[in-house]
Design a protein around this motif. Structure first.
Motif, PDB file in Angstrom:
ATOM      1  N   PRO A  10      -5.430   0.803  -7.797  1.00 35.01           N
ATOM      2  CA  PRO A  10      -5.418   0.466  -9.231  1.00 35.01           C
ATOM      3  C   PRO A  10      -4.822  -0.907  -9.536  1.00 35.01           C
ATOM      4  N   ILE A  11      -4.012  -1.464  -8.626  1.00 26.41           N
ATOM      5  CA  ILE A  11      -3.547  -2.837  -8.796  1.00 26.41           C
ATOM      6  C   ILE A  11      -4.279  -3.701  -7.768  1.00 26.41           C
ATOM      7  N   PRO A  12      -4.529  -4.986  -8.101  1.00 23.65           N
ATOM      8  CA  PRO A  12      -5.359  -5.823  -7.228  1.00 23.65           C
ATOM      9  C   PRO A  12      -4.609  -6.409  -6.033  1.00 23.65           C
ATOM     10  N   ILE A  13      -4.238  -5.528  -5.103  1.00 24.01           N
ATOM     11  CA  ILE A  13      -3.635  -5.940  -3.834  1.00 24.01           C
ATOM     12  C   ILE A  13      -4.317  -5.153  -2.722  1.00 24.01           C
ATOM     13  N   ASN A  14      -4.735  -5.819  -1.677  1.00 25.30           N
ATOM     14  CA  ASN A  14      -5.279  -5.173  -0.490  1.00 25.30           C
ATOM     15  C   ASN A  14      -4.460  -5.575   0.731  1.00 25.30           C
ATOM     16  N   PHE A  85      -4.467 -10.688  -2.675  1.00 23.02           N
ATOM     17  CA  PHE A  85      -4.072 -10.230  -4.004  1.00 23.02           C
ATOM     18  C   PHE A  85      -4.590 -11.167  -5.079  1.00 23.02           C
ATOM     19  N   ASP A  86      -4.660 -10.641  -6.272  1.00 23.23           N
ATOM     20  CA  ASP A  86      -5.164 -11.395  -7.410  1.00 23.23           C
ATOM     21  C   ASP A  86      -4.037 -12.197  -8.045  1.00 23.23           C
ATOM     22  N   ALA A  87      -4.325 -13.450  -8.382  1.00 26.43           N
ATOM     23  CA  ALA A  87      -3.319 -14.312  -9.012  1.00 26.43           C
ATOM     24  C   ALA A  87      -2.813 -13.739 -10.326  1.00 26.43           C
ATOM     25  N   ALA A  88      -3.602 -12.868 -10.950  1.00 26.60           N
ATOM     26  CA  ALA A  88      -3.206 -12.295 -12.241  1.00 26.60           C
ATOM     27  C   ALA A  88      -1.896 -11.522 -12.135  1.00 26.60           C
ATOM     28  N   ILE A  89      -1.601 -10.962 -10.975  1.00 25.25           N
ATOM     29  CA  ILE A  89      -0.342 -10.225 -10.795  1.00 25.25           C
ATOM     30  C   ILE A  89       0.846 -11.147 -11.008  1.00 25.25           C
ATOM     31  N   ILE A 129       4.429  -4.270   2.192  1.00 23.90           N
ATOM     32  CA  ILE A 129       3.258  -4.124   1.319  1.00 23.90           C
ATOM     33  C   ILE A 129       2.194  -3.275   2.002  1.00 23.90           C
ATOM     34  N   ALA A 130       1.909  -3.607   3.251  1.00 22.76           N
ATOM     35  CA  ALA A 130       0.883  -2.867   3.990  1.00 22.76           C
ATOM     36  C   ALA A 130       1.251  -1.393   4.142  1.00 22.76           C
ATOM     37  N   GLU A 131       2.521  -1.126   4.419  1.00 21.21           N
ATOM     38  CA  GLU A 131       2.959   0.261   4.586  1.00 21.21           C
ATOM     39  C   GLU A 131       2.839   1.043   3.284  1.00 21.21           C
ATOM     40  N   GLU A 132       3.244   0.444   2.168  1.00 15.77           N
ATOM     41  CA  GLU A 132       3.157   1.135   0.882  1.00 15.77           C
ATOM     42  C   GLU A 132       1.708   1.469   0.539  1.00 15.77           C
ATOM     43  N   LEU A 133       0.805   0.525   0.739  1.00 17.11           N
ATOM     44  CA  LEU A 133      -0.593   0.763   0.413  1.00 17.11           C
ATOM     45  C   LEU A 133      -1.244   1.752   1.365  1.00 17.11           C
ATOM     46  N   ARG A 134      -0.747   1.813   2.585  1.00 19.66           N
ATOM     47  CA  ARG A 134      -1.300   2.751   3.564  1.00 19.66           C
ATOM     48  C   ARG A 134      -0.799   4.169   3.322  1.00 19.66           C
ATOM     49  N   GLU A 135       0.499   4.335   3.084  1.00 19.03           N
ATOM     50  CA  GLU A 135       1.094   5.664   2.966  1.00 19.03           C
ATOM     51  C   GLU A 135       0.879   6.287   1.581  1.00 19.03           C
ATOM     52  N   LYS A 136       0.814   5.470   0.545  1.00 12.38           N
ATOM     53  CA  LYS A 136       0.601   5.941  -0.828  1.00 12.38           C
ATOM     54  C   LYS A 136       1.612   7.007  -1.244  1.00 12.38           C
ATOM     55  N   LEU A 141       2.601   1.951  -5.810  1.00 15.40           N
ATOM     56  CA  LEU A 141       2.046   0.767  -6.470  1.00 15.40           C
ATOM     57  C   LEU A 141       3.160  -0.173  -6.934  1.00 15.40           C
ATOM     58  N   ALA A 142       4.199   0.416  -7.535  1.00 17.05           N
ATOM     59  CA  ALA A 142       5.336  -0.396  -7.974  1.00 17.05           C
ATOM     60  C   ALA A 142       6.052  -1.022  -6.780  1.00 17.05           C
ATOM     61  N   MET A 143       6.177  -0.267  -5.695  1.00 12.52           N
ATOM     62  CA  MET A 143       6.858  -0.780  -4.503  1.00 12.52           C
ATOM     63  C   MET A 143       6.067  -1.919  -3.878  1.00 12.52           C
ATOM     64  N   ALA A 144       4.730  -1.780  -3.804  1.00 10.50           N
ATOM     65  CA  ALA A 144       3.895  -2.838  -3.233  1.00 10.50           C
ATOM     66  C   ALA A 144       3.973  -4.102  -4.083  1.00 10.50           C
TER      67      ALA A 144
END
Length: 286
Positions: A10-14, A85-89, A129-136, A141-144
């Motif tokens: 839901p947030i623009p980070i991969n 990630f998107d610059a908008a963040i 960042i990678a761990e937060e997005l992987r583990e969910k 989202l806030a942590m990433a």
């Protein structure tokens, strides 16, 4: 070649791992920003006419303008972890964090050596960042996002000291102009808006603020407005059971066909499929 990036959250980070080919592929650009960490192996990373040797622990900074591509050593292929990630963040959080990515490509050194103190500061945040997005896990989202801000804050402190006073003044002025425009857009994106009216309101020329916006964020003004509308629509699709048409118009789109087209181009799926992936339709039938 310009790549179209879609985001899995839901947030623009991969966060993704990638092993480059052992031959030099065509370089590419993308509107998003990127930080790459070499996890293992060897190779080279090309930015325009610049070439950097890559090894474990090395980091590479990528903005939205510079053509780039990595290549693996045939005998010891490299493997990277990329945070895209998107610059908008950063624009919404603290526009100054965009300064390290507003570099002029011919003079900027994209490579951060793995044995450097800066790399030791940045690497844990890249991995976090990678761990937060992987583990969910709850709150991921806030942590990433928090980890990304910490990462970019350290980049800002490092690169800020490398700019001349004139360079810093010019870049800060552009970022502040972009911030002023972004604040207005974020308040009014649900309404019909155009760049000329907002530029007049800010006392800026259309051409100047348009160029600054593109150089700083990687987005044309119209594309950024669409991005905000799509992000709002995604929140409504995943958090409410409102009809899709109602969401489209409330988020600022003037027609359903335009909404469906832009949503599919941005997310890689239709609004209906996106909502189903969030489990909303099933919940609404109970």
């Amino acid at each position: 070649m310009k790549l179209q990036i879609t985001y899995d959250h839901p947030i623009p980070i991969n966060a993704f791992e990638w092993t480059p080919a052992t031959y030099r592929q065509p370089p590419h650009t993308h509107a998003s920003l990127e930080i790459g960490l070499c996890l293992s192996g060897k190779g080279d990373f090309f930015f325009g006419n610049k070439r950097y040797a890559a090894g474990p622990g090395d980091l590479f900074l990528v903005n939205n303008e510079e053509r780039h591509i990595a290549q693996s050593d045939p005998l010891d292929p490299s493997r990277y972890l990329f945070i895209n990630f998107d610059a908008a963040i950063l624009l919404a959080e603290e526009p100054g964090l965009l300064l390290p990515f507003s570099y002029r490509s011919t003079r900027f050194r994209n490579h951060i050596a793995g044995e450097s103190e800066l790399a030791r500061q940045l690497t844990p945040w890249v991995l976090a960042i990678a761990e937060e997005l992987r583990e969910k896990s709850p709150g991921y989202l806030a942590m990433a996002k928090s980890a990304l801000i910490q990462l970019c804050g350290r980049l800002l402190r490092h690169y800020n000291g490398m700019l001349s006073d004139d360079e810093r003044r010019t870049m800060v002025q552009s970022v502040h102009q972009v911030q002023s425009l972004a604040v207005l857009v974020e308040k009014r994106f649900r309404e019909p808006i155009n760049l000329g009216e907002l530029a007049d309101e800010l006392g800026l020329s259309v051409s100047r603020v348009s160029r600054a916006f593109l150089e700083t964020t990687g987005y044309r003004f119209s594309d950024y407005v669409s991005l905000l509308r799509i992000q709002a629509a995604k929140q409504d699709l995943s958090g409410t059971v409102k009809p899709i048409a109602e969401i489209a118009f409330e988020c600022g789109f003037q027609s359903l066909p335009t909404f469906y087209r832009v949503f599919k181009e941005t997310t890689g799926m239709s609004p209906t499929v996106y909502r189903q992936s969030m489990g909303i339709l099933a919940a609404s039938k109970k």
